[in-house]
Design an enzyme around this catalytic site. Structure first.
Site, PDB file in Angstrom:
ATOM      1  N   TYR A  57      87.019  88.408 -23.922  1.00 40.73           N
ATOM      2  CA  TYR A  57      85.837  88.627 -23.073  1.00 40.73           C
ATOM      3  C   TYR A  57      85.043  87.340 -22.949  1.00 40.73           C
ATOM      4  O   TYR A  57      84.822  86.659 -23.940  1.00 40.73           O
ATOM      5  CB  TYR A  57      84.938  89.726 -23.674  1.00 40.73           C
ATOM      6  CG  TYR A  57      84.898  90.933 -22.765  1.00 40.73           C
ATOM      7  CD1 TYR A  57      84.220  90.872 -21.553  1.00 40.73           C
ATOM      8  CD2 TYR A  57      85.592  92.091 -23.076  1.00 40.73           C
ATOM      9  CE1 TYR A  57      84.225  91.942 -20.688  1.00 40.73           C
ATOM     10  CE2 TYR A  57      85.604  93.174 -22.210  1.00 40.73           C
ATOM     11  CZ  TYR A  57      84.917  93.094 -21.011  1.00 40.73           C
ATOM     12  OH  TYR A  57      84.928  94.139 -20.151  1.00 40.73           O
TER      13      TYR A  57
ATOM     14  N   GLU B 113      82.020  86.951 -20.564  1.00 42.81           N
ATOM     15  CA  GLU B 113      80.928  87.113 -19.590  1.00 42.81           C
ATOM     16  C   GLU B 113      80.036  85.887 -19.590  1.00 42.81           C
ATOM     17  O   GLU B 113      79.666  85.373 -20.652  1.00 42.81           O
ATOM     18  CB  GLU B 113      80.097  88.358 -19.924  1.00 42.81           C
ATOM     19  CG  GLU B 113      80.754  89.638 -19.447  1.00 42.81           C
ATOM     20  CD  GLU B 113      79.839  90.849 -19.568  1.00 42.81           C
ATOM     21  OE1 GLU B 113      78.692  90.708 -20.030  1.00 42.81           O
ATOM     22  OE2 GLU B 113      80.311  91.940 -19.211  1.00 42.81           O
TER      23      GLU B 113
ATOM     24  N   ASP C 207      86.586  82.356   5.286  1.00 38.17           N
ATOM     25  CA  ASP C 207      87.522  83.045   4.396  1.00 38.17           C
ATOM     26  C   ASP C 207      88.935  82.553   4.705  1.00 38.17           C
ATOM     27  O   ASP C 207      89.521  82.936   5.715  1.00 38.17           O
ATOM     28  CB  ASP C 207      87.387  84.560   4.634  1.00 38.17           C
ATOM     29  CG  ASP C 207      88.371  85.365   3.813  1.00 38.17           C
ATOM     30  OD1 ASP C 207      89.172  84.762   3.067  1.00 38.17           O
ATOM     31  OD2 ASP C 207      88.341  86.607   3.915  1.00 38.17           O
TER      32      ASP C 207
ATOM     33  N   THR D 190      91.657  83.854  -1.529  1.00 35.57           N
ATOM     34  CA  THR D 190      92.467  84.449  -2.592  1.00 35.57           C
ATOM     35  C   THR D 190      93.248  83.301  -3.213  1.00 35.57           C
ATOM     36  O   THR D 190      93.283  82.193  -2.680  1.00 35.57           O
ATOM     37  CB  THR D 190      93.480  85.470  -2.046  1.00 35.57           C
ATOM     38  OG1 THR D 190      94.351  84.790  -1.139  1.00 35.57           O
ATOM     39  CG2 THR D 190      92.803  86.625  -1.329  1.00 35.57           C
TER      40      THR D 190
ATOM     41  N   LYS E  65      98.174  83.917  -2.106  1.00 35.09           N
ATOM     42  CA  LYS E  65      98.922  83.935  -0.844  1.00 35.09           C
ATOM     43  C   LYS E  65      99.641  82.580  -0.696  1.00 35.09           C
ATOM     44  O   LYS E  65     100.449  82.256  -1.548  1.00 35.09           O
ATOM     45  CB  LYS E  65      97.980  84.323   0.287  1.00 35.09           C
ATOM     46  CG  LYS E  65      97.413  85.747   0.054  1.00 35.09           C
ATOM     47  CD  LYS E  65      96.487  86.247   1.148  1.00 35.09           C
ATOM     48  CE  LYS E  65      95.946  87.626   0.774  1.00 35.09           C
ATOM     49  NZ  LYS E  65      94.993  88.143   1.776  1.00 35.09           N
TER      50      LYS E  65
ATOM     51  N   ARG F  71      97.264  86.740  -8.715  1.00 36.76           N
ATOM     52  CA  ARG F  71      96.316  87.508  -7.896  1.00 36.76           C
ATOM     53  C   ARG F  71      94.900  87.193  -8.351  1.00 36.76           C
ATOM     54  O   ARG F  71      94.578  87.348  -9.533  1.00 36.76           O
ATOM     55  CB  ARG F  71      96.513  89.010  -8.117  1.00 36.76           C
ATOM     56  CG  ARG F  71      97.818  89.541  -7.711  1.00 36.76           C
ATOM     57  CD  ARG F  71      97.723  91.009  -7.400  1.00 36.76           C
ATOM     58  NE  ARG F  71      97.471  91.157  -5.991  1.00 36.76           N
ATOM     59  CZ  ARG F  71      98.380  90.944  -5.060  1.00 36.76           C
ATOM     60  NH1 ARG F  71      99.580  90.566  -5.362  1.00 36.76           N
ATOM     61  NH2 ARG F  71      98.070  91.112  -3.795  1.00 36.76           N
TER      62      ARG F  71
HETATM   63  C1  LIG Z   1      93.994  89.139   1.680  1.00 42.45           C
HETATM   64  C2  LIG Z   1      92.667  88.874   2.249  1.00 42.45           C
HETATM   65  C3  LIG Z   1      91.502  89.216   1.547  1.00 42.45           C
HETATM   66  C4  LIG Z   1      91.469  90.111   0.349  1.00 42.45           C
HETATM   67  O1  LIG Z   1      92.102  89.743  -0.748  1.00 42.45           O
HETATM   68  P1  LIG Z   1      92.396  90.776  -1.936  1.00 42.45           P
HETATM   69  O2  LIG Z   1      92.750  89.847  -3.032  1.00 42.45           O
HETATM   70  O3  LIG Z   1      93.488  91.655  -1.455  1.00 42.45           O
HETATM   71  O4  LIG Z   1      91.137  91.523  -2.217  1.00 42.45           O
HETATM   72  C5  LIG Z   1      90.285  88.810   2.075  1.00 42.45           C
HETATM   73  N1  LIG Z   1      90.229  88.141   3.229  1.00 42.45           N
HETATM   74  C6  LIG Z   1      91.320  87.827   3.946  1.00 42.45           C
HETATM   75  C7  LIG Z   1      91.173  87.070   5.229  1.00 42.45           C
HETATM   76  C8  LIG Z   1      92.575  88.201   3.492  1.00 42.45           C
HETATM   77  O5  LIG Z   1      93.653  87.917   4.224  1.00 42.45           O
END
Ligand SMILES: *Cc1c(COP(=O)(O)O)cnc(C)c1O
Length: 420
Positions: free
Chosen positions: A52, A54, A198, A224, A227, A233
């Site tokens: 932990y 925090e 994003d 993220t 990807k 993850r």
């Molecule tokens: C995949 C994605 C997310 C969310 O990611 P998670 O890890 O699945 O919560 C947010 N924004 C965009 C543009 C994405 O493609």
């Protein structure tokens, strides 16, 4: 580690083994998926899951942080270096949580946000109404141009002037073209909004310099880590120094409790991997493969949203083929080709059974596949589409795909050893 799992929980071990075998015996074209390295896998399966932590390095609420502080500091420094950002927060549990934290760092519930509509390629968390972000904020959405399938920045500017959002969100989940983050930043400035970008899908292309970075033009950048960036993850926020405190407070204690230190450890590893010439070559090949696949699909008579791709992703508009996206995705799955059905901009069909199919090349590129294989996969897709009700043809394609997979094995360290 797997030997221990086999010994203590043979039932789950067997399922993990089967999933590993499945991942190596099919062509994975879901654009948000990848194969992580052995080092990333080991870090995320390490003893850091026991701890932990925090708070933040130097300011924790639990003792025993001698090592966690060092790990999180390394992860933050690596993130700042490769994204050229003033500040990095590596604690968000996922991209969705990172986005929520970005908004709460800058504005209050009830304020107006403006993001790309989900059916046009935006993410749920960009203010779509079933998402919390569409409930606690007053959400306005923009779309892509009906003619070009691309952003019409003048239209977005007009909409922003009319609606006066406090945040404009750039970035997408199903947009096959380069995004002009500089214009998004200008529009936000013109209307007095913050710009949150994003880059969940394209962050690997951004660090490799293949897609322009939003970092100079955005107040906060969200991503993220799993990807194109090819890490575990997780999520991450990057921002200008002036927002650093607000961002950190929004993540913890604003939304989250203890950070997932095993994930942060693995993020640190992935960020070092992304800071190599090999990763740049990988990212370049992702785009080459997507372009080759798109060209072959066009030759086969498929229509593509926006007419092609600039990145890792392709969105097929299936209306001229008269096959629902879901039906084709399921037939392709039987042929060992993993995709996802997806809405296309202005889709006349319902979201549960949309007219599009979304493909991407990050995972096949990790396996070493090149343009030749990308074109061959497009031909497989065409064959399945033309024989969508013919199981014996689909079975034959599955055999051909399996052969291709055996020629491009998942790098050795990705494979879970077979039970002897
Ligand atoms: C995949 C994605 C997310 C969310 O990611 P998670 O890890 O699945 O919560 C947010 N924004 C965009 C543009 C994405 O493609």
């Amino acid at each position: 580690m797997l030997t221990a799992l086999e010994q203590y929980d043979p039932q789950i071990y067997e399922l993990v083994r089967q999933e590993g075998a499945r991942q190596s015996a099919c062509v994975r074209l879901i654009p948000s998926e990848n194969y992580v390295s052995r080092a990333v896998m080991l870090a995320s399966g390490s003893c850091l899951t026991n701890k932990y932590a925090e708070g933040y390095p130097g300011k924790r609420y639990y003792e025993g942080q001698q090592i966690t502080d060092l790990i999180e500091t390394v992860a933050r420094q690596r993130a700042k270096k490769i994204f050229k950002a003033d500040h990095a927060n590596v604690q968000p549990y996922s991209g969705s949580v990172a986005n929520l934290a970005a908004y709460l760092a800058l504005i209050k519930p009830g304020d107006t946000i403006m993001g790309l509509a989900l059916p046009h390629g935006g993410h749920l968390t960009h203010g779509w109404k079933v998402s919390l972000t569409g409930k606690i904020f007053n959400s306005m959405q923009y779309g892509v141009s009906a003619e070009t399938g691309r952003f019409d920045y003048d239209q977005i500017r007009d909409l922003a002037k009319k609606n006066k959002p406090k945040i404009i969100i750039s970035g997408c989940t199903a947009y096959p073209r380069e995004i002009n983050f500089e214009i998004f930043g200008d529009i936000a400035k013109e209307v007095g909004a913050y710009h949150v970008s994003d880059i969940a899908h394209i962050s690997g292309l951004v660090v490799a310099g293949i897609h322009k970075s939003p970092v100079p033009y955005a107040d906060i950048v969200s991503t993220t880590t799993h990807k194109t960036l090819r890490g575990p993850r997780g999520g991450m926020l990057l921002c200008k120094a002036e927002h650093a405190d607000k961002v950190d407070k929004a993540v913890f204690p604003g939304i989250q409790g203890g950070p997932h230190m095993h994930t942060i450890t693995a993020i640190a590893v992935a960020l070092a991997e992304a800071d190599t010439p090999e990763f740049v070559a990988y990212a370049k090949q992702i785009v080459k493969n997507a372009k080759a696949m798109a060209e072959k699909l066009l030759e086969c008579g498929f229509n593509l949203a926006s007419g092609g791709t600039d990145n890792h992703l392709i969105l097929i508009d299936l209306r001229n083929k008269n096959i629902p996206g879901k039906k084709l995705a399921k037939a392709l799955d039987r042929a060992r080709i993993e995709t996802n059905y997806n809405t296309i901009p202005n889709d006349p069909a319902p979201p549960a059974n949309p007219s599009g199919l979304r493909l991407g090349t990050p995972a096949i590129t990790t396996r070493g596949m090149k343009e030749e294989q990308a074109r061959q996969i497009a031909e497989f897709i065409n064959k399945v589409a033309e024989n969508v009700d013919n199981e014996s043809v689909i079975e034959q394609v599955a055999k051909d795909v399996l052969l291709m997979c055996s020629q491009f094995p998942v790098p050795e360290h990705f494979i879970i050893p077979n039970k002897k």
